[in-house]
Design a protein around this motif. Structure first.
Motif, PDB file in Angstrom:
ATOM      1  N   ARG A   4       1.452  -1.243   0.006  1.00  0.00           N
ATOM      2  CA  ARG A   4       0.094  -0.011   0.079  1.00  0.00           C
ATOM      3  C   ARG A   4       0.578   1.095  -0.099  1.00  0.00           C
ATOM      4  O   ARG A   4       1.686   1.319   0.582  1.00  0.00           O
ATOM      5  CB  ARG A   4      -0.819  -0.068   1.218  1.00  0.00           C
ATOM      6  CG  ARG A   4      -1.711   0.665   1.183  1.00  0.00           C
ATOM      7  CD  ARG A   4      -3.044   0.829   1.825  1.00  0.00           C
ATOM      8  NE  ARG A   4      -3.896   1.527   2.218  1.00  0.00           N
ATOM      9  CZ  ARG A   4      -4.008   2.610   3.333  1.00  0.00           C
ATOM     10  NH1 ARG A   4      -2.804   2.284   4.553  1.00  0.00           N
ATOM     11  NH2 ARG A   4      -5.289   3.314   3.609  1.00  0.00           N
ATOM     12  N   ARG A   5       0.765   2.608  -1.052  1.00  0.00           N
ATOM     13  CA  ARG A   5       1.272   3.786  -0.858  1.00  0.00           C
ATOM     14  C   ARG A   5       1.464   4.640   0.558  1.00  0.00           C
ATOM     15  O   ARG A   5      -0.164   4.710   0.809  1.00  0.00           O
ATOM     16  CB  ARG A   5       1.026   3.949  -2.094  1.00  0.00           C
ATOM     17  CG  ARG A   5       1.185   3.870  -3.262  1.00  0.00           C
ATOM     18  CD  ARG A   5       0.558   4.787  -4.836  1.00  0.00           C
ATOM     19  NE  ARG A   5       1.287   5.874  -3.503  1.00  0.00           N
ATOM     20  CZ  ARG A   5       0.556   7.616  -4.755  1.00  0.00           C
ATOM     21  NH1 ARG A   5      -0.711   6.845  -5.450  1.00  0.00           N
ATOM     22  NH2 ARG A   5       1.005   8.308  -4.740  1.00  0.00           N
ATOM     23  N   SER A   6       2.463   4.764   0.572  1.00  0.00           N
ATOM     24  CA  SER A   6       2.435   5.459   2.254  1.00  0.00           C
ATOM     25  C   SER A   6       2.392   6.963   1.485  1.00  0.00           C
ATOM     26  O   SER A   6       3.665   7.558   0.881  1.00  0.00           O
ATOM     27  CB  SER A   6       3.468   4.868   2.838  1.00  0.00           C
ATOM     28  OG  SER A   6       4.461   5.551   2.761  1.00  0.00           O
ATOM     29  N   GLY A   7       1.908   7.916   1.930  1.00  0.00           N
ATOM     30  CA  GLY A   7       2.301   9.504   1.649  1.00  0.00           C
ATOM     31  C   GLY A   7       2.074   9.909   0.553  1.00  0.00           C
ATOM     32  O   GLY A   7       0.834   8.436  -0.387  1.00  0.00           O
ATOM     33  N   SER A   9       3.033  11.000  -3.594  1.00  0.00           N
ATOM     34  CA  SER A   9       4.767  10.671  -4.488  1.00  0.00           C
ATOM     35  C   SER A   9       5.335  12.593  -4.621  1.00  0.00           C
ATOM     36  O   SER A   9       4.304  13.725  -4.201  1.00  0.00           O
ATOM     37  CB  SER A   9       4.398  10.123  -6.153  1.00  0.00           C
ATOM     38  OG  SER A   9       3.851  11.046  -6.525  1.00  0.00           O
TER      39      SER A   9
END
Ligand SMILES: [Ca+2]
Ligand SMILES: [Ca+2]
Length: 217
Positions: A4-7, A9
């Motif tokens: 899962r992407r955090s923050g 880009s």
């Protein structure tokens, strides 16, 4: 399974920052436009108050005429004779609007105006003073009524339109000397030919440019 992407880009952050920067720029342009409108409004208010005062001066029980462009030529009302002999002093800068300052403070003539009697509506940008005090002037200083950008208003009596090249001009709030000339219509005729010219040099502080604001316009 993908993690899962955090923050955000970097690109997302940059896009958001660009949008914010655009908003800030837009809002500050709106604020400065609003401020400029306020300054124009304040300047027009002072112009119309001075103009109303000039019309009052012209009535028979006051001065009976518009003030001379030259403060040393100013005639006092009734038996008080030539006020120019009394006040003396001064230099040849800002002469027209100084004549209005003096005329508005003559005894028996005193022009009261809320918009003009506040300390940000007048200054002595060329720093000169009269040799003698005139009735209701607070002191010897030959002040000028100024526009919202701190520059003296220009006043020219109609009989002086043609000889304006003999006058030495005006000193602005930031101590620049500028030459003023009477305003003309598109047909090349003097504005206010039967009375006077009264105008602000406008936001750019230069006389004779498009942003000038004239009384009655
Ligand atoms: Ca002065
Ligand atoms: Ca101007």
């Amino acid at each position: 399974m993908r993690a899962r992407r955090s923050g955000f880009s970097l690109i997302e952050v940059m896009v958001v920052m660009a949008i914010l920067a655009g908003l800030v720029a837009g809002v500050s342009i709106m604020i400065s436009q609003a401020q400029q409108k306020q300054l124009v409004f304040a300047t027009k208010t002072r112009l119309s108050e001075i103009g109303a005062g000039l019309e009052l001066l012209k009535s028979a029980d006051k001065l009976g005429m518009y003030p001379s462009t030259d403060v040393t030529m100013l005639q006092g009302p009734g038996k008080s004779g030539n006020v120019g002999k009394t006040i003396g002093g001064g230099n040849d800068k800002n002469a027209g609007i100084e004549a209005i300052w003096v005329a508005f403070h003559l005894k028996g003539v005193r022009i009261h105006s809320q918009a003009l009697d506040t300390s940000d509506a007048y200054a002595n940008t060329d720093g000169d003073s009269a040799a003698g005090r005139v009735e209701e002037m607070p002191d010897l200083e030959l002040r000028e009524y100024i526009d919202a950008w701190g520059n003296p208003f220009v006043y020219i009596h109609n009989r002086d339109f043609k000889k304006m090249d003999r006058l030495d001009g005006y000193m602005t709030g930031d101590k620049r000397e500028v030459k003023v000339a009477p305003r003309k219509t598109e047909l090349g005729e003097y504005e206010g030919a039967a009375s006077f010219q009264l105008f602000s040099m406008g936001p750019d502080g230069e006389p004779g440019t498009e942003d000038d604001i004239a009384y009655g316009q």
